[in-house]
Design a protein around this motif. Structure first.
Motif, PDB file in Angstrom:
ATOM      1  N   VAL A 212       0.900  -1.071   0.265  1.00 31.91           N
ATOM      2  CA  VAL A 212       0.000  -0.012  -0.069  1.00 31.91           C
ATOM      3  C   VAL A 212       0.909   1.284   0.066  1.00 31.91           C
ATOM      4  N   PRO A 213       0.601   2.134  -0.913  1.00 33.46           N
ATOM      5  CA  PRO A 213       1.536   3.271  -0.934  1.00 33.46           C
ATOM      6  C   PRO A 213       1.493   4.171   0.315  1.00 33.46           C
ATOM      7  N   GLN A 214       2.784   4.457   0.836  1.00 42.27           N
ATOM      8  CA  GLN A 214       2.831   5.172   2.227  1.00 42.27           C
ATOM      9  C   GLN A 214       2.225   6.535   2.185  1.00 42.27           C
ATOM     10  N   MET A 215       2.173   7.294   0.793  1.00 39.92           N
ATOM     11  CA  MET A 215       1.590   8.642   0.729  1.00 39.92           C
ATOM     12  C   MET A 215       0.000   8.473   0.854  1.00 39.92           C
ATOM     13  N   HIS A 216      -0.646   7.449   0.564  1.00 39.59           N
ATOM     14  CA  HIS A 216      -2.310   7.234   0.990  1.00 39.59           C
ATOM     15  C   HIS A 216      -2.419   7.253   2.411  1.00 39.59           C
ATOM     16  N   GLN A 217      -1.733   6.465   2.996  1.00 38.44           N
ATOM     17  CA  GLN A 217      -1.773   6.306   4.378  1.00 38.44           C
ATOM     18  C   GLN A 217      -1.357   7.907   5.240  1.00 38.44           C
ATOM     19  N   GLU A 218      -0.374   8.419   4.622  1.00 40.04           N
ATOM     20  CA  GLU A 218      -0.082   9.543   5.489  1.00 40.04           C
ATOM     21  C   GLU A 218      -1.293  10.691   5.146  1.00 40.04           C
ATOM     22  N   LEU A 221      -4.018  10.105   7.547  1.00 35.99           N
ATOM     23  CA  LEU A 221      -3.494  10.451   8.871  1.00 35.99           C
ATOM     24  C   LEU A 221      -3.576  11.937   8.927  1.00 35.99           C
ATOM     25  N   ALA A 222      -3.131  12.610   7.933  1.00 35.03           N
ATOM     26  CA  ALA A 222      -2.876  14.170   8.100  1.00 35.03           C
ATOM     27  C   ALA A 222      -4.423  14.840   7.826  1.00 35.03           C
ATOM     28  N   THR A 226      -8.250   8.098  12.257  1.00 33.05           N
ATOM     29  CA  THR A 226      -7.710   7.019  13.143  1.00 33.05           C
ATOM     30  C   THR A 226      -6.876   5.962  12.344  1.00 33.05           C
ATOM     31  N   ARG A 227      -6.374   4.877  13.054  1.00 26.77           N
ATOM     32  CA  ARG A 227      -5.540   3.909  12.566  1.00 26.77           C
ATOM     33  C   ARG A 227      -6.223   2.923  11.891  1.00 26.77           C
ATOM     34  N   TRP A 228      -7.621   2.738  12.489  1.00 27.04           N
ATOM     35  CA  TRP A 228      -8.464   1.774  11.808  1.00 27.04           C
ATOM     36  C   TRP A 228      -9.301   2.406  10.443  1.00 27.04           C
ATOM     37  N   GLU A 229      -9.384   3.830  10.726  1.00 28.86           N
ATOM     38  CA  GLU A 229      -9.963   4.387   9.405  1.00 28.86           C
ATOM     39  C   GLU A 229      -8.910   4.258   8.205  1.00 28.86           C
ATOM     40  N   VAL A 230      -7.793   4.653   8.648  1.00 29.08           N
ATOM     41  CA  VAL A 230      -6.849   4.406   7.560  1.00 29.08           C
ATOM     42  C   VAL A 230      -6.606   2.898   6.964  1.00 29.08           C
ATOM     43  N   VAL A 231      -6.892   2.060   7.889  1.00 29.88           N
ATOM     44  CA  VAL A 231      -6.783   0.741   7.309  1.00 29.88           C
ATOM     45  C   VAL A 231      -8.007   0.484   6.584  1.00 29.88           C
TER      46      VAL A 231
END
Length: 335
Positions: A212-218, A221-222, A226-231
Motif C-alpha cells: 500500500v503506498p505510504q503517501m495514501h496512509q499519510e 492521517l493528515a 484514526t489507525r482503523w480508519e486508515v486501514v
C-alpha cells in the motif's frame, strides 16, 4: 569573420529507419546470453502447457473408459461400487463433501488470516511481527500427513465439547445436530483445512498490505483519520484483489488436500444434513483410500473423479488469475 557570412542553413533531416530495420537492429543488438535466456524462458512456458495438456488428455481418456461402463449416473449417484458387474459409481457425495469442507475452511480461515496480516503490517511492533511472521512461514512448510496425525490424535478428541455445545444450542437447526460418537465429520475436516490454508492466505495478504503506498496512509492521517480508519479507507480497498487471490490459492489447496482429510474423516457415501455426524467424503480422500486396492477398472473410475477435481481446481486458479489481471498495482510495480 562576419557572422552573417556563415552558412546558417540547417542540415537535412536524417532518414528514420523503417520498422523492419528497427527489428533487425534489435535482433542484432541482442546479446547471446539474452537470446539463450529468452529461449529457455519461452521453452519452459511451452513445456508447462504441454505437460498440463498431457495430464488433461490422460485423465480424459481413462475417465471416458470408466464412465462408458458405468451403469449409474456418474454425476448424481450416491454409491461407489466398481468391483461389481455391472459397475455403479458416482461423485455426488464426493463433490458435496469437497465443496462443503472447503467452504467451512474458507469461512474460518479468511477472516483470521486477514486480521493477522493487518496486525503484522500495521499494528505489531517490528520486534514482534518478525518472529510471528517466521512462525507462520513455518506452518506453511508442515507436511500434510503431520497435520493429519495432529488432527486425529489432538483435534478430534478435543472437539467433543464443541460438538456437544453446538448440538445443545444449535441442534434444532439440523445442521449442527449430533448423534454422538467420534467427531470425524465434515466440520472437523473444515477446521483442519482452515488451519492448513491459514499460512498461505496470511502470507500473501501480508505482502499485499505492505505494498500500500505510504503517501495514501499519510494523507489519511493528515486528514485526522484514526489507525482503523486508515486501514479501512486505504489498506483494505487497495488490497482487496490480493486478498481474494490469496483466498483462492488457499481454496485450491483445500479442494485437493488428501492425507490430512483421509486421517480425520470417517467416510461413507451418504450426504448427511448435519455437519457434526461422521460420514461423507472428498475427491482426494476417496482416491487416496481406494487407489491401492482398486482393480484396473476401479482405478479408471478414480481417475474419472480426479478429472472432475482437476477441472474444479483449474477453474479456481483461472478465477484467481482473472482477479489478479483486474488490478496489478498491488504487485509492487506502481507502489
Amino acid at each position: 569573420m562576419d557572422i552573417s557570412t556563415q552558412n546558417t542553413q540547417a542540415p537535412p533531416p536524417t532518414p528514420q529507419p523503417t520498422v523492419t530495420e528497427q527489428k533487425r537492429a534489435a535482433r542484432g543488438a541482442t546479446r547471446p546470453g539474452d537470446r539463450v535466456f529468452l529461449g529457455l524462458s519461452r521453452g519452459s512456458g511451452i513445456l508447462l502447457l504441454v505437460i498440463m495438456a498431457a495430464i488433461a488428455a490422460f485423465l480424459t481418456y481413462r475417465a471416458s473408459i470408466a464412465i462408458g461402463k458405468d451403469e449409474a449416473n456418474f454425476l448424481t449417484a450416491f454409491e461407489w461400487n466398481t468391483g461389481v458387474i455391472p459397475p455403479k459409481f458416482g461423485i455426488a457425495v464426493l463433490a458435496f463433501g469437497t465443496v462443503v469442507s472447503s467452504i467451512i475452511a474458507m469461512v474460518i480461515a479468511v477472516p483470521i488470516a486477514v486480521a493477522i496480516a493487518l496486525f503484522l503490517t500495521h499494528y505489531a511492533p517490528r520486534r514482534l511481527s518478525g518472529p510471528i511472521s517466521y512462525v507462520i512461514d513455518l506452518l506453511a512448510a508442515v507436511p500434510s500427513i503431520v497435520y493429519g496425525l495432529w488432527g486425529a490424535l489432538i483435534l478430534v478428541p478435543n472437539l467433543i465439547g464443541l460438538f456437544g455445545w453446538l448440538d445443545e444450542y444449535l441442534g434444532w437447526t439440523g445442521v449442527f445436530s449430533w448423534e454422538g460418537g467420534a467427531p470425524r465429520s465434515m466440520l472437523t475436516v473444515g477446521i483442519l483445512l482452515s488451519i492448513m490454508i491459514l499460512p498461505i492466505i496470511t502470507n500473501v495478504s501480508r505482502e499485499v498490505f505492505k505494498q500500500v503506498p505510504q503517501m495514501h496512509q499519510e494523507a489519511a492521517l493528515a486528514l485526522g483519520a484514526t489507525r482503523w480508519e486508515v486501514v479501512r479507507m486505504t489498506v483494505l480497498p487497495f488490497g482487496r484483489s490480493g486478498v481474494i487471490s490469496a483466498s483462492m490459492l488457499g481454496l485450491g489447496r483445500a479442494l485437493g488436500e488428501t492425507m490430512a482429510v483421509a486421517t480425520v474423516l470417517s467416510p461413507d457415501f451418504i450426504i448427511h444434513g448435519s455437519l457434526l455426524n461422521p460420514g461423507g467424503g472428498t475427491f482426494a480422500q476417496n482416491i487416496a483410500s481406494k487407489f491401492g486396492e482398486a482393480s484396473e477398472f476401479g482405478r479408471d473410475a478414480l481417475i474419472a473423479s480426479g478429472l472432475v477435481l482437476f477441472v474444479i481446481t483449474m477453474l479456481v486458479n483461472g478465477a484467481a488469475r482473472a482477479i489478479i489481471a483486474r488490478r496489478k498495482e498491488y504487485s509492487g510495480a506502481n507502489a
